[in-house]
Design an enzyme around this catalytic site. Structure first.
Site, PDB file in Angstrom:
ATOM      1  N   ARG A 190      -5.657   1.545  17.697  1.00 54.67           N
ATOM      2  CA  ARG A 190      -6.257   1.907  16.302  1.00 54.67           C
ATOM      3  C   ARG A 190      -7.314   0.498  16.311  1.00 54.67           C
ATOM      4  O   ARG A 190      -8.078   0.491  17.219  1.00 54.67           O
ATOM      5  CB  ARG A 190      -5.114   1.618  15.300  1.00 54.67           C
ATOM      6  CG  ARG A 190      -5.681   2.212  13.951  1.00 54.67           C
ATOM      7  CD  ARG A 190      -4.787   2.500  12.752  1.00 54.67           C
ATOM      8  NE  ARG A 190      -4.640   1.243  12.280  1.00 54.67           N
ATOM      9  CZ  ARG A 190      -3.437   1.173  11.136  1.00 54.67           C
ATOM     10  NH1 ARG A 190      -3.071   2.042  10.677  1.00 54.67           N
ATOM     11  NH2 ARG A 190      -3.493  -0.158  10.813  1.00 54.67           N
ATOM     12  N   LYS A 205       0.621  -1.428   0.188  1.00 54.54           N
ATOM     13  CA  LYS A 205      -0.131   0.008  -0.042  1.00 54.54           C
ATOM     14  C   LYS A 205       0.850   1.172  -0.190  1.00 54.54           C
ATOM     15  O   LYS A 205       0.478   2.411  -0.628  1.00 54.54           O
ATOM     16  CB  LYS A 205      -1.034  -0.072   1.161  1.00 54.54           C
ATOM     17  CG  LYS A 205      -0.105   0.204   2.338  1.00 54.54           C
ATOM     18  CD  LYS A 205      -1.070   0.143   3.763  1.00 54.54           C
ATOM     19  CE  LYS A 205      -0.262   0.601   5.018  1.00 54.54           C
ATOM     20  NZ  LYS A 205      -0.526  -0.204   6.343  1.00 54.54           N
TER      21      LYS A 205
HETATM   22  C1  LIG Z   1       0.487  -0.690   6.879  1.00 53.89           C
HETATM   23  C2  LIG Z   1       0.241  -1.863   7.502  1.00 53.89           C
HETATM   24  C3  LIG Z   1       1.270  -2.873   7.719  1.00 53.89           C
HETATM   25  C4  LIG Z   1       2.733  -2.468   7.394  1.00 53.89           C
HETATM   26  O1  LIG Z   1       3.475  -1.587   8.082  1.00 53.89           O
HETATM   27  P1  LIG Z   1       4.870  -1.363   7.760  1.00 53.89           P
HETATM   28  O2  LIG Z   1       5.456  -0.432   8.886  1.00 53.89           O
HETATM   29  O3  LIG Z   1       5.074  -0.490   6.617  1.00 53.89           O
HETATM   30  O4  LIG Z   1       5.844  -2.794   7.501  1.00 53.89           O
HETATM   31  C5  LIG Z   1       1.048  -3.831   8.563  1.00 53.89           C
HETATM   32  N1  LIG Z   1      -0.223  -4.068   9.074  1.00 53.89           N
HETATM   33  C6  LIG Z   1      -1.389  -3.189   8.929  1.00 53.89           C
HETATM   34  C7  LIG Z   1      -2.363  -3.872   9.735  1.00 53.89           C
HETATM   35  C8  LIG Z   1      -1.113  -2.071   8.282  1.00 53.89           C
HETATM   36  O5  LIG Z   1      -1.849  -1.245   7.987  1.00 53.89           O
END
Ligand SMILES: *Cc1c(COP(=O)(O)O)cnc(C)c1O
Length: 358
Positions: free
Chosen positions: A131, A36
């Site tokens: 969250r 993402k």
């Molecule tokens: C964006 C996201 C991740 C990835 O996090 P990074 O710090 O980019 O590795 C993992 N889990 C969830 C739920 C996320 O929203």
């Protein structure tokens, strides 16, 4: 080819993925590759696939749909807890999804049943970052509800998220706690959970320092693959590439001007009253890139002696007085993006994306 450009070095990202997968396997951990942060371009999905990720994770169904069209052989996980308005798509296209509301679980189970399509859910727990996630006191009610859902929605495991809303870090303590929630839930389910998903890049950092409990067997990794960096611990991983991408912009004016504005100072284009220090006359440049293209605060100049002064929607002003090179109109300056700059530049339709390397 028009500027500004986001230039992505796929070979560097692929190598990061390979290293991350290898290091994690040593600790009995499998990784989901999170796309993402760079808008899930098919070129990135391909790079992740070549690195060896079997599950591609993204927060947006539009991204998952697009990637799946190109690479139907991979598995896909939705890692933003789903909207009810997208559950049909989730049931149809995803292999995994993170989930944190009982009504959503019930509704999704019904969709899966209707399509006769199996989906694996990872139940999210809030370990303090505030969250998404169930509160642990909800486990008895959740356990009872899960006993009644369609077998097409399998409960694959539990997960938690860290360092997102409140900056709470993953630790041996809170991840051991998460594992105990899995054990508690298993009592209601009557079977063993496959996945204990202990977070993202910051949890990989903890793994390298031997601070994860053995029970964690899955992580969801984005930033470390894409940038070789961990924002939560402010750490450039020494084992990963950091020069994975650059943002390039073109100089449209180069001139020596005073550093102190002339006239009465009101609000700038974004409603702030700027303050300036008089440093005499200095060489400065205007780059044709602005806040509509990228989050300027997330850029670090790669050219020696170049400093960012300020930016508006379409213009980025840079101080060139101390630059190693005598920059001219039309020259290109380069910047390293952080996660937020990568996110914004990859999303902006005004930024040309170039994927290099195999
Ligand atoms: C964006 C996201 C991740 C990835 O996090 P990074 O710090 O980019 O590795 C993992 N889990 C969830 C739920 C996320 O929203």
């Amino acid at each position: 080819m028009s500027y500004p450009i986001l230039r992505v070095h796929r070979d560097k990202i692929r190598e990061n993925g390979e290293i991350l997968i290898k290091e994690s396997a040593k600790n009995g951990i499998t990784l989901w590759g999170v796309t993402k942060g760079i808008s899930a371009f098919p070129e990135i999905a391909q790079t992740f696939k070549e690195a060896g990720f079997k599950v591609i994770a993204d927060s947006r169904m539009a991204n998952i749909r697009r990637m799946k069209e190109c690479f139907p052989e991979l598995e896909y996980a939705l890692i933003r807890i789903p909207m009810h308005s997208e559950l049909d798509e989730v049931a149809e296209l995803c292999d995994y999804c993170l989930i944190s509301e009982t009504p959503t679980i019930m509704a999704l189970a019904e969709k899966c049943e209707k399509l006769a399509k199996t989906l694996k859910a990872v139940i999210m727990f809030d370990m303090g970052d505030l969250r998404e996630g169930f509160w642990h006191t909800e486990i008895p009610n959740l356990g009872k509800a899960l006993g009644k859902i369609s077998p097409y929605l399998k409960i694959a495991g539990v997960g938690a998220n860290f360092s997102c809303a409140s900056g709470v870090l993953p630790t041996r303590e809170n991840l051991t706690q998460l594992s105990s929630y899995a054990a508690e839930l298993e009592k209601y389910l009557g079977y063993k959970l496959e996945i204990i998903s202990g977070g993202g890049t910051c949890s990989f950092h903890q793994m390298l320092h031997g601070r994860l409990p053995q029970t964690v067997n899955s992580l969801r990794i984005g930033e470390a693959v894409l940038l070789g960096y961990d924002t939560a611990f402010n750490d450039n991983f020494s084992i990963l590439n950091h020069d994975t991408m650059e943002i390039e912009a073109e100089l449209v004016e180069v001139r020596t001007k005073p550093t102190l504005p002339i006239g009465l100072i009101g609000h700038d284009a974004f409603g702030n009253v700027p303050v300036f220090e008089d440093r005499g006359n200095r060489r400065r440049g205007i780059l044709a890139i602005g806040k509509q293209d990228v989050r300027i605060e997330g850029l670090v100049p790669l050219d020696e002696g170049v400093k960012i002064i300020t930016a508006s929607s379409d213009h980025l002003l840079v101080d060139l007085e101390d630059a190693a090179i005598d920059y001219k109109l039309g020259d290109i300056l380069r910047f390293r993006p952080d996660y937020t700059a990568m996110l914004s530049a990859s999303t902006s339709p005004y930024v040309t994306k170039i994927f290099e390397g195999k």
